[in-house]
Design a protein around this motif. Sequence first.
Motif, PDB file in Angstrom:
ATOM      1  N   THR A 272      28.493 -22.458 -24.958  1.00 42.89           N
ATOM      2  CA  THR A 272      26.931 -21.876 -24.948  1.00 42.89           C
ATOM      3  C   THR A 272      26.742 -21.718 -23.322  1.00 42.89           C
ATOM      4  O   THR A 272      26.941 -22.627 -22.484  1.00 42.89           O
ATOM      5  N   LEU A 273      26.466 -20.388 -23.178  1.00 41.11           N
ATOM      6  CA  LEU A 273      25.858 -19.921 -21.826  1.00 41.11           C
ATOM      7  C   LEU A 273      24.412 -19.681 -22.029  1.00 41.11           C
ATOM      8  O   LEU A 273      23.983 -18.641 -22.754  1.00 41.11           O
ATOM      9  N   GLY A 274      23.722 -20.429 -21.188  1.00 40.46           N
ATOM     10  CA  GLY A 274      22.189 -20.148 -21.157  1.00 40.46           C
ATOM     11  C   GLY A 274      21.819 -18.850 -20.437  1.00 40.46           C
ATOM     12  O   GLY A 274      22.631 -18.322 -19.606  1.00 40.46           O
ATOM     13  N   ALA A 275      20.801 -18.178 -20.763  1.00 41.29           N
ATOM     14  CA  ALA A 275      20.519 -16.983 -20.284  1.00 41.29           C
ATOM     15  C   ALA A 275      20.267 -17.049 -18.937  1.00 41.29           C
ATOM     16  O   ALA A 275      20.153 -15.955 -18.044  1.00 41.29           O
ATOM     17  N   SER A 276      19.882 -18.137 -18.398  1.00 44.94           N
ATOM     18  CA  SER A 276      19.448 -18.067 -16.857  1.00 44.94           C
ATOM     19  C   SER A 276      20.768 -18.734 -16.096  1.00 44.94           C
ATOM     20  O   SER A 276      20.605 -19.122 -14.852  1.00 44.94           O
ATOM     21  N   VAL A 277      21.927 -18.723 -16.607  1.00 46.20           N
ATOM     22  CA  VAL A 277      22.963 -19.362 -16.059  1.00 46.20           C
ATOM     23  C   VAL A 277      23.619 -18.010 -15.004  1.00 46.20           C
ATOM     24  O   VAL A 277      23.615 -16.896 -15.369  1.00 46.20           O
ATOM     25  N   THR A 278      23.684 -18.167 -13.741  1.00 44.19           N
ATOM     26  CA  THR A 278      24.036 -17.324 -12.608  1.00 44.19           C
ATOM     27  C   THR A 278      25.532 -17.009 -12.806  1.00 44.19           C
ATOM     28  O   THR A 278      26.389 -17.819 -13.297  1.00 44.19           O
TER      29      THR A 278
END
Length: 496
Positions: free
Chosen positions: A258-264
């Motif tokens: 899972t990759l959060g939308a705010s992961v840079t």
Amino acid sequence: MKFLLNDKVIEDSSLPSDFTALRYLREEQGLAGTKEGCASGDCGACTLLVGALEEGKLTYSTLNSCITPIQSLAGKHLVSVEYLATLNGQLHPAQQAMVDCHGSQCGFCTPGFVLSLAGLYENSQAEDMPIDRESVCDAISGNLCRCTGYRPIIDAGLSMVASATKDAPYIELMGKNDKIKAQLKDIQQQEADPVYLRPASLNALIDAKTTHSDAKLIAGGTDLMLENTQRFHDFGTLIDVSYVAELKQLSADDTKLTLGASVTYRDLEDYSQHRYPHIYTLLSRIASRQIRNRGTIGGNVANASPIADLPPLLLAFDADINMMKADGHARTVNINDFYTGYKTTLLGDDELITDFDIDLAKLAQFHRFYKVSKRMEDDISSVMLAVRFAVQDDKITDVRFAFGGMAATPIRAVNAEHCLMNKNTVDEHALEQAIDALRTELTPLSDMRASAQYRLDMACNLIRKAWLELNGTEVVTFSGHGLPESSLNIGGMSHA
């Protein structure tokens, strides 16, 4: 809004939401060492060093102040080039090395280079990590020298530690971190700004969006802020999603990543370096260090640019996109269905991306990413290809060819994929059929980066390259900054 600028706590509640850090330094504080070169995050002349206190740890990173709202830096430590030489009355090792190695030519870009190298020095000293050519080139990958004198600048980066110990040890910025930590702790809790909102939870974000229905969402702002600096559009209220805990998750369970939308990009780099080296290598080719420190996965996807580099990767893995409306209603859309046309998606006006799910079984399959661009770093793809093969008993059971930079949207070459389905991995005839199908299936665009014919030829060659790698052939790939020295010497001439 409160932040620490060099050694002084600043409090200012008079600024609009889109007032850039570059303008603030030059116009409000008179710190003109930071330069404006492009106002689009491409040249690095405006590089700023920023320290953030997270879970008790102080870390510094670089960013492009020309496209960073000053409001987004609340609670952080801003270090301008003027501050470096005042820490203990001598030049910072990055500055001294630039002097010793004659790294400053016309001088306009020098402050940006100095801060990029200073950030590398500070973090390497704090983590007791060596500084090598690869790390220096990565640090300055977003700094352009129009005098074309990169060789002495790289030499300066490599000699920083020696410059610090040659005469007397330098008391680096990190040596003062106890004082800086205490100052940052004092300003962490701040009153909400009426024009720049920073919700800390998903529920608070939904409330903010409901209350301010016309507000724009911003994370890294590496694309959004171009509307301000290039098109002179003034934003009203901005809602910063980079503080929302649920949108920053980066984790795996038994079945999915899972990759959060705010992961840079930087977050994903750190996570994938040892887990998914091919993803890590691709990320080293995306934009620059300054952009990767701020740019987010959700922004790259939602922006719907046909030349974005992450959508083809997500297409190759059939990623699911989880979205939520302002009323709390959630839904999931597969990325294969997400793009509906040029710069258009299924994302509603009252909707936001929360995270992306990638099947771990697909991540475990053979995958490669190829980016073709005129420059190695800080450049836009002429052609981007993401490939995945699933193989069982020497037969290809699943295949993905996902392209960026070819059409109005990121696309898959479905007909070419079908030609290889259920074929033996070494079936070269099937490969030729796939390439023939690709030539009739794709109708690439022509622009300043490449002609349609070049893009088509390159796409065919990249598919062949992936097939060769699938079958164990070692192929030459220049990716990231770890170029062999032999590649820098052509016909007896050394190229920096």
